[in-house]
Write a protein that holds these residues in place. Structure first.
Motif, PDB file in Angstrom:
ATOM      1  N   PHE A  79       0.838  -1.201   0.000  1.00 50.45           N
ATOM      2  CA  PHE A  79       0.000   0.000   0.000  1.00 50.45           C
ATOM      3  C   PHE A  79       0.875   1.254   0.000  1.00 50.45           C
ATOM      4  O   PHE A  79       0.569   2.231  -0.684  1.00 50.45           O
ATOM      5  CB  PHE A  79      -0.939  -0.007   1.216  1.00 50.45           C
ATOM      6  N   VAL A  80       1.981   1.219   0.737  1.00 51.44           N
ATOM      7  CA  VAL A  80       2.906   2.359   0.755  1.00 51.44           C
ATOM      8  C   VAL A  80       3.557   2.517  -0.621  1.00 51.44           C
ATOM      9  O   VAL A  80       3.716   3.639  -1.121  1.00 51.44           O
ATOM     10  CB  VAL A  80       3.963   2.182   1.874  1.00 51.44           C
ATOM     11  N   VAL A  81       3.906   1.394  -1.264  1.00 53.01           N
ATOM     12  CA  VAL A  81       4.451   1.447  -2.625  1.00 53.01           C
ATOM     13  C   VAL A  81       3.404   2.024  -3.578  1.00 53.01           C
ATOM     14  O   VAL A  81       3.718   2.865  -4.436  1.00 53.01           O
ATOM     15  CB  VAL A  81       4.910   0.040  -3.089  1.00 53.01           C
ATOM     16  N   TYR A  82       2.154   1.601  -3.418  1.00 49.58           N
ATOM     17  CA  TYR A  82       1.046   2.118  -4.238  1.00 49.58           C
ATOM     18  C   TYR A  82       0.926   3.635  -4.102  1.00 49.58           C
ATOM     19  O   TYR A  82       0.789   4.353  -5.097  1.00 49.58           O
ATOM     20  CB  TYR A  82      -0.246   1.410  -3.819  1.00 49.58           C
ATOM     21  N   LEU A  83       0.990   4.140  -2.863  1.00 49.90           N
ATOM     22  CA  LEU A  83       0.914   5.594  -2.644  1.00 49.90           C
ATOM     23  C   LEU A  83       2.102   6.304  -3.290  1.00 49.90           C
ATOM     24  O   LEU A  83       1.951   7.381  -3.874  1.00 49.90           O
ATOM     25  CB  LEU A  83       0.877   5.910  -1.151  1.00 49.90           C
ATOM     26  N   SER A  84       3.295   5.692  -3.191  1.00 51.78           N
ATOM     27  CA  SER A  84       4.502   6.297  -3.776  1.00 51.78           C
ATOM     28  C   SER A  84       4.396   6.382  -5.295  1.00 51.78           C
ATOM     29  O   SER A  84       4.702   7.420  -5.897  1.00 51.78           O
ATOM     30  CB  SER A  84       5.748   5.494  -3.394  1.00 51.78           C
ATOM     31  N   VAL A  85       3.934   5.298  -5.921  1.00 56.98           N
ATOM     32  CA  VAL A  85       3.775   5.285  -7.386  1.00 56.98           C
ATOM     33  C   VAL A  85       2.707   6.292  -7.801  1.00 56.98           C
ATOM     34  O   VAL A  85       2.869   7.029  -8.780  1.00 56.98           O
ATOM     35  CB  VAL A  85       3.435   3.858  -7.882  1.00 56.98           C
ATOM     36  N   GLN A  86       1.626   6.348  -7.030  1.00 57.29           N
ATOM     37  CA  GLN A  86       0.560   7.303  -7.326  1.00 57.29           C
ATOM     38  C   GLN A  86       1.080   8.743  -7.248  1.00 57.29           C
ATOM     39  O   GLN A  86       0.743   9.582  -8.089  1.00 57.29           O
ATOM     40  CB  GLN A  86      -0.576   7.089  -6.327  1.00 57.29           C
ATOM     41  N   PHE A 120      -5.118  20.619 -14.179  1.00 57.51           N
ATOM     42  CA  PHE A 120      -3.937  20.939 -13.386  1.00 57.51           C
ATOM     43  C   PHE A 120      -4.308  21.186 -11.924  1.00 57.51           C
ATOM     44  O   PHE A 120      -3.645  20.693 -11.008  1.00 57.51           O
ATOM     45  CB  PHE A 120      -3.217  22.164 -13.962  1.00 57.51           C
ATOM     46  N   LEU A 121      -5.398  21.928 -11.688  1.00 59.04           N
ATOM     47  CA  LEU A 121      -5.831  22.197 -10.312  1.00 59.04           C
ATOM     48  C   LEU A 121      -6.246  20.918  -9.588  1.00 59.04           C
ATOM     49  O   LEU A 121      -5.925  20.723  -8.415  1.00 59.04           O
ATOM     50  CB  LEU A 121      -6.973  23.217 -10.302  1.00 59.04           C
ATOM     51  N   LEU A 122      -6.947  20.024 -10.297  1.00 62.00           N
ATOM     52  CA  LEU A 122      -7.318  18.735  -9.704  1.00 62.00           C
ATOM     53  C   LEU A 122      -6.084  17.899  -9.379  1.00 62.00           C
ATOM     54  O   LEU A 122      -6.009  17.267  -8.318  1.00 62.00           O
ATOM     55  CB  LEU A 122      -8.245  17.957 -10.645  1.00 62.00           C
ATOM     56  N   ILE A 123      -5.111  17.895 -10.274  1.00 59.28           N
ATOM     57  CA  ILE A 123      -3.871  17.145 -10.033  1.00 59.28           C
ATOM     58  C   ILE A 123      -3.148  17.704  -8.810  1.00 59.28           C
ATOM     59  O   ILE A 123      -2.630  16.946  -7.990  1.00 59.28           O
ATOM     60  CB  ILE A 123      -2.967  17.171 -11.296  1.00 59.28           C
ATOM     61  N   VAL A 124      -3.132  19.024  -8.670  1.00 56.14           N
ATOM     62  CA  VAL A 124      -2.489  19.638  -7.501  1.00 56.14           C
ATOM     63  C   VAL A 124      -3.187  19.199  -6.214  1.00 56.14           C
ATOM     64  O   VAL A 124      -2.543  18.820  -5.233  1.00 56.14           O
ATOM     65  CB  VAL A 124      -2.478  21.180  -7.627  1.00 56.14           C
ATOM     66  N   ILE A 125      -4.521  19.205  -6.209  1.00 58.61           N
ATOM     67  CA  ILE A 125      -5.277  18.793  -5.015  1.00 58.61           C
ATOM     68  C   ILE A 125      -4.997  17.333  -4.679  1.00 58.61           C
ATOM     69  O   ILE A 125      -4.702  16.988  -3.527  1.00 58.61           O
ATOM     70  CB  ILE A 125      -6.785  19.036  -5.229  1.00 58.61           C
ATOM     71  N   VAL A 130      -2.386  12.826  -1.583  1.00 59.05           N
ATOM     72  CA  VAL A 130      -1.555  11.608  -1.604  1.00 59.05           C
ATOM     73  C   VAL A 130      -0.253  11.842  -0.845  1.00 59.05           C
ATOM     74  O   VAL A 130       0.206  10.961  -0.102  1.00 59.05           O
ATOM     75  CB  VAL A 130      -1.283  11.160  -3.058  1.00 59.05           C
ATOM     76  N   LEU A 131       0.343  13.018  -0.991  1.00 56.64           N
ATOM     77  CA  LEU A 131       1.574  13.330  -0.272  1.00 56.64           C
ATOM     78  C   LEU A 131       1.349  13.294   1.242  1.00 56.64           C
ATOM     79  O   LEU A 131       2.141  12.714   1.992  1.00 56.64           O
ATOM     80  CB  LEU A 131       2.104  14.697  -0.704  1.00 56.64           C
ATOM     81  N   LEU A 132       0.244  13.908   1.696  1.00 56.30           N
ATOM     82  CA  LEU A 132      -0.066  13.889   3.131  1.00 56.30           C
ATOM     83  C   LEU A 132      -0.334  12.476   3.633  1.00 56.30           C
ATOM     84  O   LEU A 132       0.100  12.097   4.727  1.00 56.30           O
ATOM     85  CB  LEU A 132      -1.258  14.797   3.427  1.00 56.30           C
ATOM     86  N   LEU A 133      -1.036  11.665   2.823  1.00 53.38           N
ATOM     87  CA  LEU A 133      -1.286  10.266   3.188  1.00 53.38           C
ATOM     88  C   LEU A 133       0.029   9.491   3.315  1.00 53.38           C
ATOM     89  O   LEU A 133       0.234   8.747   4.273  1.00 53.38           O
ATOM     90  CB  LEU A 133      -2.158   9.592   2.123  1.00 53.38           C
ATOM     91  N   ILE A 135       3.097  10.666   3.825  1.00 53.42           N
ATOM     92  CA  ILE A 135       3.881  11.151   4.966  1.00 53.42           C
ATOM     93  C   ILE A 135       3.308  10.611   6.274  1.00 53.42           C
ATOM     94  O   ILE A 135       4.053  10.156   7.147  1.00 53.42           O
ATOM     95  CB  ILE A 135       3.925  12.701   4.970  1.00 53.42           C
ATOM     96  N   SER A 136       1.980  10.634   6.412  1.00 50.99           N
ATOM     97  CA  SER A 136       1.377  10.135   7.658  1.00 50.99           C
ATOM     98  C   SER A 136       1.620   8.645   7.833  1.00 50.99           C
ATOM     99  O   SER A 136       1.919   8.186   8.938  1.00 50.99           O
ATOM    100  CB  SER A 136      -0.112  10.464   7.705  1.00 50.99           C
ATOM    101  N   HIS A 137       1.529   7.866   6.753  1.00 49.18           N
ATOM    102  CA  HIS A 137       1.793   6.425   6.859  1.00 49.18           C
ATOM    103  C   HIS A 137       3.253   6.149   7.199  1.00 49.18           C
ATOM    104  O   HIS A 137       3.543   5.278   8.029  1.00 49.18           O
ATOM    105  CB  HIS A 137       1.395   5.703   5.570  1.00 49.18           C
ATOM    106  N   LEU A 138       4.172   6.880   6.586  1.00 52.96           N
ATOM    107  CA  LEU A 138       5.593   6.679   6.899  1.00 52.96           C
ATOM    108  C   LEU A 138       5.898   7.055   8.346  1.00 52.96           C
ATOM    109  O   LEU A 138       6.694   6.386   9.015  1.00 52.96           O
ATOM    110  CB  LEU A 138       6.468   7.476   5.931  1.00 52.96           C
TER     111      LEU A 138
END
Length: 200
Positions: A79-86, A120-125, A130-133, A135-138
Protein backbone atom coordinates in the motif's frame (compact mmCIF):
# COMPACT_ATOMS: atom_id res chain seq x y z
CA UNK A 1 -4.84 -9.48 -2.03
CA UNK A 2 -5.10 -11.03 1.40
CA UNK A 3 -4.27 -8.27 3.91
CA UNK A 4 -3.66 -10.85 6.64
CA UNK A 5 -7.08 -12.35 7.33
CA UNK A 6 -7.24 -14.38 10.55
CA UNK A 7 -8.32 -17.92 9.66
CA UNK A 8 -10.15 -20.32 11.97
CA UNK A 9 -7.67 -23.15 11.19
CA UNK A 10 -4.77 -21.01 12.48
CA UNK A 11 -6.30 -21.08 15.96
CA UNK A 12 -5.88 -24.87 16.25
CA UNK A 13 -2.27 -24.64 15.02
CA UNK A 14 -1.55 -21.82 17.47
CA UNK A 15 -3.00 -23.83 20.38
CA UNK A 16 -0.79 -26.83 19.50
CA UNK A 17 2.39 -24.77 19.23
CA UNK A 18 1.55 -22.93 22.46
CA UNK A 19 1.22 -26.25 24.30
CA UNK A 20 4.54 -27.53 22.88
CA UNK A 21 6.58 -24.45 23.69
CA UNK A 22 5.29 -21.67 25.91
CA UNK A 23 6.65 -18.81 23.80
CA UNK A 24 3.97 -16.24 24.60
CA UNK A 25 3.71 -15.33 28.28
CA UNK A 26 0.38 -15.65 30.00
CA UNK A 27 -1.87 -12.69 29.35
CA UNK A 28 -2.28 -10.47 32.38
CA UNK A 29 -5.77 -10.02 33.73
CA UNK A 30 -5.82 -6.37 32.66
CA UNK A 31 -5.33 -7.31 28.99
CA UNK A 32 -7.95 -9.75 27.74
CA UNK A 33 -7.27 -11.68 24.54
CA UNK A 34 -10.63 -11.85 22.89
CA UNK A 35 -12.67 -13.83 20.47
CA UNK A 36 -14.25 -11.86 17.64
CA UNK A 37 -17.98 -11.38 18.16
CA UNK A 38 -18.64 -11.50 14.41
CA UNK A 39 -16.55 -14.30 12.90
CA UNK A 40 -15.82 -16.08 16.22
CA UNK A 41 -12.08 -16.53 15.61
CA UNK A 42 -9.54 -15.89 18.33
CA UNK A 43 -8.01 -12.52 17.52
CA UNK A 44 -4.24 -12.14 17.77
CA UNK A 45 -3.01 -8.88 19.25
CA UNK A 46 -3.42 -5.87 16.93
CA UNK A 47 -6.12 -7.63 14.85
CA UNK A 48 -9.52 -6.05 14.25
CA UNK A 49 -12.70 -7.16 12.55
CA UNK A 50 -13.53 -5.23 9.38
CA UNK A 51 -17.28 -4.81 8.87
CA UNK A 52 -16.87 -4.30 5.11
CA UNK A 53 -14.62 -7.33 4.46
CA UNK A 54 -16.38 -9.49 7.09
CA UNK A 55 -13.01 -10.81 8.35
CA UNK A 56 -10.59 -10.15 11.17
CA UNK A 57 -7.36 -8.63 9.82
CA UNK A 58 -3.90 -8.93 11.42
CA UNK A 59 -2.25 -5.62 12.34
CA UNK A 60 -5.32 -3.85 10.96
CA UNK A 61 -4.54 -0.37 9.64
CA UNK A 62 -7.71 0.73 7.82
CA UNK A 63 -10.17 -0.25 5.11
CA UNK A 64 -9.24 1.64 1.95
CA UNK A 65 -12.14 2.50 -0.37
CA UNK A 66 -9.76 3.21 -3.28
CA UNK A 67 -8.40 -0.34 -3.40
CA UNK A 68 -11.65 -1.86 -2.03
CA UNK A 69 -9.72 -3.89 0.53
CA UNK A 70 -8.36 -3.75 4.03
CA UNK A 71 -4.80 -2.67 4.67
CA UNK A 72 -3.20 -5.07 7.13
CA UNK A 73 0.03 -6.84 8.00
CA UNK A 74 0.46 -8.64 4.66
CA UNK A 75 -0.31 -5.81 2.23
CA UNK A 76 0.59 -2.63 4.12
CA UNK A 77 4.09 -2.38 2.54
CA UNK A 78 2.53 -2.71 -0.92
CA UNK A 79 0.00 0.00 0.00
CA UNK A 80 2.91 2.36 0.76
CA UNK A 81 4.45 1.45 -2.62
CA UNK A 82 1.05 2.12 -4.24
CA UNK A 83 0.91 5.59 -2.64
CA UNK A 84 4.50 6.30 -3.78
CA UNK A 85 3.77 5.29 -7.39
CA UNK A 86 0.56 7.30 -7.33
CA UNK A 87 2.49 10.36 -6.13
CA UNK A 88 5.10 9.98 -8.89
CA UNK A 89 2.36 9.66 -11.55
CA UNK A 90 0.54 12.74 -10.20
CA UNK A 91 3.76 14.78 -10.18
CA UNK A 92 4.46 13.67 -13.75
CA UNK A 93 0.88 14.53 -14.80
CA UNK A 94 1.15 17.91 -13.07
CA UNK A 95 4.38 18.63 -14.93
CA UNK A 96 2.79 17.71 -18.28
CA UNK A 97 -0.30 19.86 -17.56
CA UNK A 98 1.83 22.81 -16.42
CA UNK A 99 4.06 22.62 -19.52
CA UNK A 100 0.96 22.87 -21.73
CA UNK A 101 -0.22 26.10 -20.15
CA UNK A 102 0.80 29.37 -21.78
CA UNK A 103 -0.73 32.19 -19.78
CA UNK A 104 -2.35 35.13 -21.55
CA UNK A 105 -4.92 37.50 -20.11
CA UNK A 106 -7.77 37.00 -22.53
CA UNK A 107 -11.13 35.28 -22.58
CA UNK A 108 -10.13 33.45 -25.76
CA UNK A 109 -7.12 31.90 -24.01
CA UNK A 110 -9.27 30.88 -21.02
CA UNK A 111 -11.90 29.32 -23.30
CA UNK A 112 -9.29 27.15 -25.05
CA UNK A 113 -7.38 26.18 -21.89
CA UNK A 114 -10.15 25.81 -19.28
CA UNK A 115 -10.02 21.97 -19.25
CA UNK A 116 -6.23 21.93 -18.98
CA UNK A 117 -6.38 24.48 -16.16
CA UNK A 118 -9.06 22.49 -14.27
CA UNK A 119 -7.04 19.28 -14.81
CA UNK A 120 -3.94 20.94 -13.39
CA UNK A 121 -5.83 22.20 -10.31
CA UNK A 122 -7.32 18.73 -9.70
CA UNK A 123 -3.87 17.15 -10.03
CA UNK A 124 -2.49 19.64 -7.50
CA UNK A 125 -5.28 18.79 -5.02
CA UNK A 126 -4.81 15.01 -5.44
CA UNK A 127 -1.03 15.39 -5.17
CA UNK A 128 -1.37 17.20 -1.84
CA UNK A 129 -3.78 14.53 -0.52
CA UNK A 130 -1.56 11.61 -1.60
CA UNK A 131 1.57 13.33 -0.27
CA UNK A 132 -0.07 13.89 3.13
CA UNK A 133 -1.29 10.27 3.19
CA UNK A 134 2.19 8.96 2.35
CA UNK A 135 3.88 11.15 4.97
CA UNK A 136 1.38 10.14 7.66
CA UNK A 137 1.79 6.43 6.86
CA UNK A 138 5.59 6.68 6.90
CA UNK A 139 5.44 8.46 10.25
CA UNK A 140 3.14 5.81 11.75
CA UNK A 141 5.33 3.02 10.34
CA UNK A 142 8.44 4.60 11.87
CA UNK A 143 6.62 4.53 15.24
CA UNK A 144 5.30 0.97 14.62
CA UNK A 145 1.69 1.96 15.08
CA UNK A 146 -1.33 1.71 12.79
CA UNK A 147 -3.93 4.24 11.74
CA UNK A 148 -6.55 2.36 13.77
CA UNK A 149 -4.33 2.30 16.89
CA UNK A 150 -3.46 5.99 16.46
CA UNK A 151 -7.11 7.05 16.08
CA UNK A 152 -8.60 4.71 18.72
CA UNK A 153 -5.79 4.54 21.31
CA UNK A 154 -8.12 5.16 24.28
CA UNK A 155 -10.50 2.32 23.26
CA UNK A 156 -7.91 -0.45 22.67
CA UNK A 157 -7.36 -2.49 25.84
CA UNK A 158 -3.76 -3.58 25.17
CA UNK A 159 -2.71 0.06 24.61
CA UNK A 160 -4.75 1.50 27.48
CA UNK A 161 -3.26 -0.95 30.00
CA UNK A 162 0.31 -0.75 28.71
CA UNK A 163 2.97 0.82 30.90
CA UNK A 164 4.62 2.21 27.75
CA UNK A 165 3.19 4.86 25.44
CA UNK A 166 3.68 2.55 22.45
CA UNK A 167 4.61 -1.01 23.48
CA UNK A 168 5.46 -2.05 19.89
CA UNK A 169 7.96 0.74 19.14
CA UNK A 170 11.48 -0.68 18.80
CA UNK A 171 13.18 2.39 17.36
CA UNK A 172 12.86 3.88 13.89
CA UNK A 173 15.43 1.61 12.16
CA UNK A 174 14.05 -1.65 13.58
CA UNK A 175 10.47 -0.54 12.94
CA UNK A 176 11.21 0.24 9.29
CA UNK A 177 13.23 -2.98 8.89
CA UNK A 178 10.43 -5.11 10.38
CA UNK A 179 7.83 -3.38 8.21
CA UNK A 180 9.58 -3.42 4.83
CA UNK A 181 11.94 -6.42 5.09
CA UNK A 182 10.17 -8.99 7.28
CA UNK A 183 8.65 -11.80 5.22
CA UNK A 184 6.69 -13.52 7.99
CA UNK A 185 3.83 -12.63 10.30
CA UNK A 186 4.90 -11.24 13.67
CA UNK A 187 3.76 -12.54 17.06
CA UNK A 188 2.99 -9.11 18.50
CA UNK A 189 2.19 -10.63 21.88
CA UNK A 190 5.89 -11.51 22.37
CA UNK A 191 7.02 -7.94 21.69
CA UNK A 192 4.20 -6.50 23.80
CA UNK A 193 4.92 -8.56 26.91
CA UNK A 194 8.71 -8.32 26.50
CA UNK A 195 8.59 -4.50 26.26
CA UNK A 196 6.11 -4.14 29.13
CA UNK A 197 8.26 -6.31 31.41
CA UNK A 198 11.42 -4.29 30.73
CA UNK A 199 12.67 -2.33 33.75
CA UNK A 200 12.04 1.38 33.40
Amino acid sequence: MDPGFVRAEEEAEADKSEEQCMVIPQVSSSVKMRRCGYCMVKQPMRAKHCQLCQHCVRRFDHHCPWIENCVGEKNHPLFVVYLSVQLVVLLWGGHIAWSGLYFKQSWEWLRHNIFLLISFLLIVIFTIVVLLLLISHLYLISCNTTTWEFMSYHRISYLRHSELENPFDQGVIRNLWRFFCSCHLTAWEKIYFHRNNEPV
